[in-house]
Design a protein around this motif. Structure first.
Motif, short mmCIF file in Angstrom:
data_model
loop_
_atom_site.label_atom_id
_atom_site.label_comp_id
_atom_site.label_asym_id
_atom_site.label_seq_id
_atom_site.Cartn_x
_atom_site.Cartn_y
_atom_site.Cartn_z
N LEU A 98 -32.07 66.73 -143.50
CA LEU A 98 -31.15 65.77 -144.11
C LEU A 98 -31.94 64.67 -144.78
N ILE A 99 -31.63 64.45 -146.06
CA ILE A 99 -32.23 63.35 -146.82
C ILE A 99 -31.10 62.51 -147.38
N ALA A 100 -31.07 61.22 -147.04
CA ALA A 100 -30.02 60.31 -147.51
C ALA A 100 -30.59 59.38 -148.57
N VAL A 101 -29.85 59.26 -149.67
CA VAL A 101 -30.27 58.38 -150.76
C VAL A 101 -29.15 57.38 -151.05
N ASP A 102 -29.52 56.25 -151.66
CA ASP A 102 -28.51 55.26 -152.01
C ASP A 102 -28.00 55.52 -153.42
N ALA A 103 -27.20 54.62 -153.96
CA ALA A 103 -26.59 54.82 -155.28
C ALA A 103 -27.62 54.88 -156.40
N LEU A 104 -28.80 54.31 -156.15
CA LEU A 104 -29.87 54.31 -157.17
C LEU A 104 -30.80 55.51 -157.01
N GLY A 105 -30.50 56.36 -156.04
CA GLY A 105 -31.33 57.54 -155.83
C GLY A 105 -32.56 57.28 -154.99
N VAL A 106 -32.64 56.10 -154.38
CA VAL A 106 -33.79 55.77 -153.52
C VAL A 106 -33.54 56.33 -152.13
N ILE A 107 -34.54 57.04 -151.61
CA ILE A 107 -34.41 57.65 -150.29
C ILE A 107 -34.33 56.57 -149.21
N GLN A 108 -33.29 56.66 -148.40
CA GLN A 108 -33.09 55.69 -147.33
C GLN A 108 -33.39 56.27 -145.95
N ARG A 109 -33.19 57.58 -145.80
CA ARG A 109 -33.41 58.19 -144.48
C ARG A 109 -33.76 59.66 -144.63
N VAL A 110 -34.70 60.09 -143.80
CA VAL A 110 -35.11 61.49 -143.74
C VAL A 110 -35.21 61.87 -142.26
N ASN A 111 -34.47 62.90 -141.84
CA ASN A 111 -34.53 63.25 -140.42
C ASN A 111 -35.77 64.10 -140.12
N SER A 112 -35.99 64.37 -138.84
CA SER A 112 -37.23 65.04 -138.41
C SER A 112 -37.35 66.45 -138.98
N THR A 113 -36.23 67.17 -139.09
CA THR A 113 -36.27 68.53 -139.63
C THR A 113 -36.70 68.52 -141.10
N ALA A 114 -36.15 67.57 -141.87
CA ALA A 114 -36.53 67.46 -143.28
C ALA A 114 -37.99 67.09 -143.42
N ARG A 115 -38.48 66.22 -142.55
CA ARG A 115 -39.90 65.84 -142.63
C ARG A 115 -40.79 67.04 -142.34
N ALA A 116 -40.34 67.88 -141.37
CA ALA A 116 -41.13 69.07 -141.04
C ALA A 116 -41.13 70.05 -142.21
N LEU A 117 -39.97 70.23 -142.86
CA LEU A 117 -39.88 71.15 -144.00
C LEU A 117 -40.71 70.66 -145.18
N LEU A 118 -40.76 69.33 -145.33
CA LEU A 118 -41.52 68.76 -146.44
C LEU A 118 -42.99 68.57 -146.10
N GLY A 119 -43.30 68.79 -144.84
CA GLY A 119 -44.69 68.64 -144.44
C GLY A 119 -45.11 67.21 -144.33
N ARG A 120 -44.17 66.34 -144.03
CA ARG A 120 -44.47 64.90 -143.91
C ARG A 120 -44.17 64.46 -142.49
N ASN A 121 -45.15 63.87 -141.83
CA ASN A 121 -44.95 63.38 -140.47
C ASN A 121 -44.45 61.95 -140.43
N GLY A 122 -44.72 61.21 -141.48
CA GLY A 122 -44.29 59.81 -141.52
C GLY A 122 -42.91 59.68 -142.09
N LYS A 123 -42.48 58.41 -142.29
CA LYS A 123 -41.14 58.14 -142.81
C LYS A 123 -41.20 57.41 -144.14
N SER A 124 -42.39 57.42 -144.77
CA SER A 124 -42.54 56.71 -146.04
C SER A 124 -42.42 57.70 -147.18
N TYR A 125 -41.42 57.48 -148.04
CA TYR A 125 -41.17 58.36 -149.17
C TYR A 125 -40.97 57.52 -150.41
N THR A 126 -41.37 58.06 -151.54
CA THR A 126 -41.17 57.36 -152.81
C THR A 126 -40.38 58.26 -153.74
#
Length: 226
Positions: A198-226
């Motif tokens: 699950l990846i949640a974005v705001d009205a401007l398309g900025v990522i606000q939240r990424v759950n642990s499953t999405a981080r694993a699929l994306l290969g990202r352990n942290g919570k910092s996304y651009t």
């Protein structure tokens, strides 16, 4: 996470307290101006009232600017409640013949204490207010007629009643906030443990939240996304 939310709620209470204190000081200032124009208070009393009101504005301003540095000091909020009681006692002292309108500010102080310290703090503030108010009356050797004695007892009773009511009201609010915080924490844990990414974005398309499953699929352990 829950502790952080509780700290945020406490900071919100303190900022609300600052706002209420400013309202109280403005009320004192306005009443003093009205009394002055009506020639109810002597010129000397008016000058003293203006002085302590201005000084309280300075104390409140310092409180606002120093809050970030002093908020972790154990007795800093308590010292502000104590100052409020002393401030109210001073204006009651200077306007003894017209103290009835000013002693209501003791009730505000008790509510402030309930807001910051709950029911126990409110009762302590009520006790302090009762001692301070009694001291002013004894200082002026007020003659306790039956009417005056009844008014005095009514005032002290109102201090305790407001303390109990304000403490109970604030406690109910805190319980409600605690339940809301628990629900928020539960919601975040459920979202984070979903099998689906699950990846949640705001009205401007900025990522606000990424759950642990999405981080694993994306290969990202942290919570910092651009």
């Amino acid at each position: 996470m829950l502790t952080e939310r509780l700290n945020v709620n406490q900071e919100r209470n303190i900022r609300f307290y600052m706002f209420l204190r400013l309202l109280m000081v403005f009320s004192v200032l306005i009443s003093t101006v009205v009394y002055s124009r009506a020639n109810v208070l002597s010129e000397e009393t008016v000058v003293r009232m203006y002085f302590i009101t201005f000084f309280t504005f300075l104390v409140t301003t310092a409180f606002i600017f120093l809050y970030e540095k002093a908020k972790n000091v154990t007795y800093f909020p308590a010292s502000q409640i104590l100052y409020d009681i002393l401030f109210t006692t001073a204006i009651v002292h200077y306007a003894t013949s017209h103290e009835s309108i000013y002693k209501i500010f003791y009730l505000f102080n008790i509510i402030f204490a309930a807001l910051l310290f709950g029911g126990t703090g409110a009762l302590v503030a009520a006790l302090g207010s009762a001692v301070a108010y009694t001291s002013v009356l004894l200082l002026y050797s007020v003659q306790f007629t039956d009417e005056r004695y009844f008014s005095f007892l009514t005032t002290l009773t109102s201090f305790v009643a407001i303390a109990l009511l304000a403490g109970q009201f604030v406690e109910e609010i805190r319980k409600s906030r605690h339940k809301i915080n628990l629900l928020e924490q539960l919601k975040e844990e459920i979202v984070d443990r979903l099998d689906s990414g699950l990846i949640a974005v705001d009205a401007l398309g900025v990522i606000q939240r990424v759950n642990s499953t999405a981080r694993a699929l994306l290969g990202r352990n942290g919570k910092s996304y651009t």
